[in-house]
Design a protein around this motif. Structure first.
Motif, short mmCIF file in Angstrom:
data_model
loop_
_atom_site.label_atom_id
_atom_site.label_comp_id
_atom_site.label_asym_id
_atom_site.label_seq_id
_atom_site.Cartn_x
_atom_site.Cartn_y
_atom_site.Cartn_z
N GLU A 120 2.57 18.26 57.15
CA GLU A 120 1.43 17.64 57.82
C GLU A 120 0.24 18.55 57.51
O GLU A 120 0.41 19.75 57.31
CB GLU A 120 1.64 17.56 59.35
CG GLU A 120 2.89 16.84 59.79
CD GLU A 120 2.85 15.33 59.56
OE1 GLU A 120 1.77 14.79 59.23
OE2 GLU A 120 3.91 14.69 59.70
N TYR A 121 -0.95 17.97 57.51
CA TYR A 121 -2.13 18.71 57.05
C TYR A 121 -3.03 19.06 58.24
O TYR A 121 -3.28 18.19 59.07
CB TYR A 121 -2.88 17.87 56.01
CG TYR A 121 -1.91 17.42 54.92
CD1 TYR A 121 -1.60 18.28 53.88
CD2 TYR A 121 -1.25 16.20 55.01
CE1 TYR A 121 -0.67 17.91 52.92
CE2 TYR A 121 -0.32 15.82 54.06
CZ TYR A 121 -0.03 16.68 53.02
OH TYR A 121 0.90 16.33 52.09
N GLN A 124 -8.85 21.79 55.28
CA GLN A 124 -9.27 22.77 54.28
C GLN A 124 -9.91 23.95 55.02
O GLN A 124 -10.46 23.76 56.12
CB GLN A 124 -10.27 22.16 53.31
CG GLN A 124 -9.58 21.54 52.10
CD GLN A 124 -10.59 21.02 51.10
OE1 GLN A 124 -10.72 19.82 50.94
NE2 GLN A 124 -11.29 21.89 50.43
N GLY A 257 -6.05 25.67 52.12
CA GLY A 257 -5.70 24.68 53.13
C GLY A 257 -4.67 25.23 54.11
O GLY A 257 -4.00 26.22 53.82
N TYR A 259 -1.29 24.11 56.58
CA TYR A 259 -0.22 23.10 56.63
C TYR A 259 0.81 23.47 57.70
O TYR A 259 1.02 24.64 57.99
CB TYR A 259 0.54 23.06 55.30
CG TYR A 259 -0.35 22.92 54.08
CD1 TYR A 259 -0.53 21.68 53.46
CD2 TYR A 259 -1.01 24.03 53.54
CE1 TYR A 259 -1.35 21.56 52.34
CE2 TYR A 259 -1.84 23.91 52.42
CZ TYR A 259 -2.00 22.67 51.83
OH TYR A 259 -2.81 22.55 50.72
N ASN A 273 -6.00 22.06 64.48
CA ASN A 273 -7.23 21.75 63.75
C ASN A 273 -8.46 22.20 64.55
O ASN A 273 -9.41 22.76 63.99
CB ASN A 273 -7.30 20.25 63.45
CG ASN A 273 -8.61 19.91 62.78
OD1 ASN A 273 -9.60 19.59 63.44
ND2 ASN A 273 -8.66 20.02 61.46
N PRO A 304 -7.32 16.92 58.65
CA PRO A 304 -6.06 16.57 57.98
C PRO A 304 -6.31 15.62 56.79
O PRO A 304 -5.80 15.84 55.69
CB PRO A 304 -5.24 15.89 59.08
CG PRO A 304 -5.76 16.51 60.35
CD PRO A 304 -7.23 16.76 60.12
N LEU A 307 -8.03 17.44 53.79
CA LEU A 307 -7.13 18.30 53.00
C LEU A 307 -6.17 17.44 52.18
O LEU A 307 -5.96 17.70 50.99
CB LEU A 307 -6.34 19.24 53.93
CG LEU A 307 -5.24 20.05 53.24
CD1 LEU A 307 -5.80 20.92 52.11
CD2 LEU A 307 -4.51 20.95 54.25
N LYS A 308 -5.60 16.40 52.81
CA LYS A 308 -4.61 15.58 52.10
C LYS A 308 -5.22 14.94 50.85
O LYS A 308 -4.64 14.98 49.77
CB LYS A 308 -4.05 14.50 53.04
CG LYS A 308 -2.86 13.81 52.44
CD LYS A 308 -2.24 12.83 53.41
CE LYS A 308 -1.03 12.21 52.73
NZ LYS A 308 -0.51 11.07 53.46
N LEU A 311 -5.94 17.64 48.20
CA LEU A 311 -4.69 18.11 47.58
C LEU A 311 -4.20 17.11 46.54
O LEU A 311 -3.84 17.48 45.42
CB LEU A 311 -3.62 18.31 48.68
CG LEU A 311 -2.22 18.67 48.19
CD1 LEU A 311 -2.20 20.07 47.58
CD2 LEU A 311 -1.21 18.62 49.33
#
Ligand code: ASP
Length: 330
Positions: A120-121, A124, A257, A259, A273, A304, A307-308, A311
């Motif tokens: 899970e994110y 960044q 990032g 995670y 977060n 989230p 970042l996802k 990535l």
């Protein structure tokens, strides 16, 4: 009788699953009720470690629990990422990693985790430029002299990095391919120990983030041949870029990032977060980041989804480049 047993079994199953759901919700509500581990994939004293230690304290303050930094080193950061991917989905083990998370799928033939499905994110963190450095008593005094020296001395010249998948390795590979030379690469467990050896004169060259290197550059304890971004850095205005010295289009900037493992409840993700954003907006953290020319990411990326999607784009960008270069790790 049979029917009654099966109805009872179904009610039992329903009760059990609702207890589980309520249990998870309660655990998410109570989060965090013990210290959190922030896993760093490289050695202590390096740039990833420095960013982690900078945000850990204000994150802990925001969460009301201590955030303990732990270095799980080796295999270009993949040992740490595997450890976090396999940890319980409860938010007590958080990974901070750089763009190595996006290059690992192409670099490693057998990767024990999938960056797109096993995590899970959180968001960044920061973007960090790099600098190409030489030991203080290395003969070339500027980039032109460096080019002539490496052409004459080739594999006699040593170039340190933090192992396969580290950004120092990618920066070094890019530099060698642009110069058309093969130097002798020396892998370390992080650029912290690599920088120590550069300062001690044991290796000739290192491409590293500005996080730890700016004070050594300013004090003249290393030779600085160029910055890896297309624009000069405000913290080092007199250092030319590699691009302006002839390596047109040379552009390496390191993104980071955070995670946690797949299945961590959304309520926990949002608490981590919030703590990350509080840390990044802490005036003392901001001042320390600016000193090393570390860039804040826009608020939309410290999320989230930010970042996802970054990535995913980076995996798609680096995968073909690495496969084409045939640069595999074991
Ligand atoms: N910056 C290093 C790298 O080359 C790793 C580290 O943080 O030590 O990836």
């Amino acid at each position: 009788m049979k029917l009654r047993t099966s109805i009872l079994a179904s009610i039992g199953a329903l009760l059990a699953s609702s207890l589980l759901i309520n249990g998870a919700a309660l655990a998410a509500d109570a989060y965090p009720n013990k210290p959190i581990t922030l896993v760093v994939p490289f050695a202590a004293g390096g740039p990833t470690d420095a960013v982690a230690r900078l945000v850990a304290i204000p994150m802990g303050k925001n969460l009301g629990q201590t955030v303990i930094v732990e270095n799980t080193v080796g295999a270009g950061g993949t040992i740490a990422a595997t450890r976090v991917a396999r940890s319980p989905a409860d938010g007590y083990m958080v990974l901070i990693h750089h763009m190595g998370m996006a290059t690992a799928p192409a670099l490693y033939k057998k990767l024990p985790f999938d960056p797109m499905t096993d995590f899970e994110y959180i968001g960044q963190v920061v973007d960090v430029p790099m600098v190409l450095l030489g030991r203080k008593n290395f003969p070339p005094n500027n980039f032109k002299e460096l080019e002539a020296y490496i052409k004459a001395n080739k594999e006699k010249v040593t170039l340190a990095n933090a192992g396969p998948g580290a950004v120092s390795q990618l920066c070094g590979l890019l530099f060698m391919s642009r110069e058309g030379v093969e130097l002798t690469t020396v892998p370390y467990k992080g650029t912290g120990p690599a920088l120590t050896d550069l300062l001690g004169g044991q290796v000739d060259l290192l491409c590293d983030q500005t996080t730890q290197t700016v004070p050594y550059i300013k004090d003249g304890l290393v030779k600085t041949y160029g910055v890896t971004t297309p624009k000069r850095l405000s913290a080092l205005p007199n250092i030319p870029t590699l691009d302006e010295q002839g390596l047109k289009g040379f552009d390496v900037k390191v993104w980071h990032g955070m995670y946690v493992s797949k299945g961590t409840p959304p309520a926990v993700l949002s608490k981590i977060n919030k703590a990350l954003n509080a840390a990044l907006n802490d005036p003392e953290v901001k001042a320390r980041l600016a000193e090393s020319n570390i860039e804040m990411v826009p608020a939309s990326k410290a999320t989230p989804a930010g970042l996802k999607s970054h990535l995913e784009a980076e995996i798609n960008k680096w995968g073909p480049v690495i496969r084409k270069a045939g640069a595999y790790a074991d």
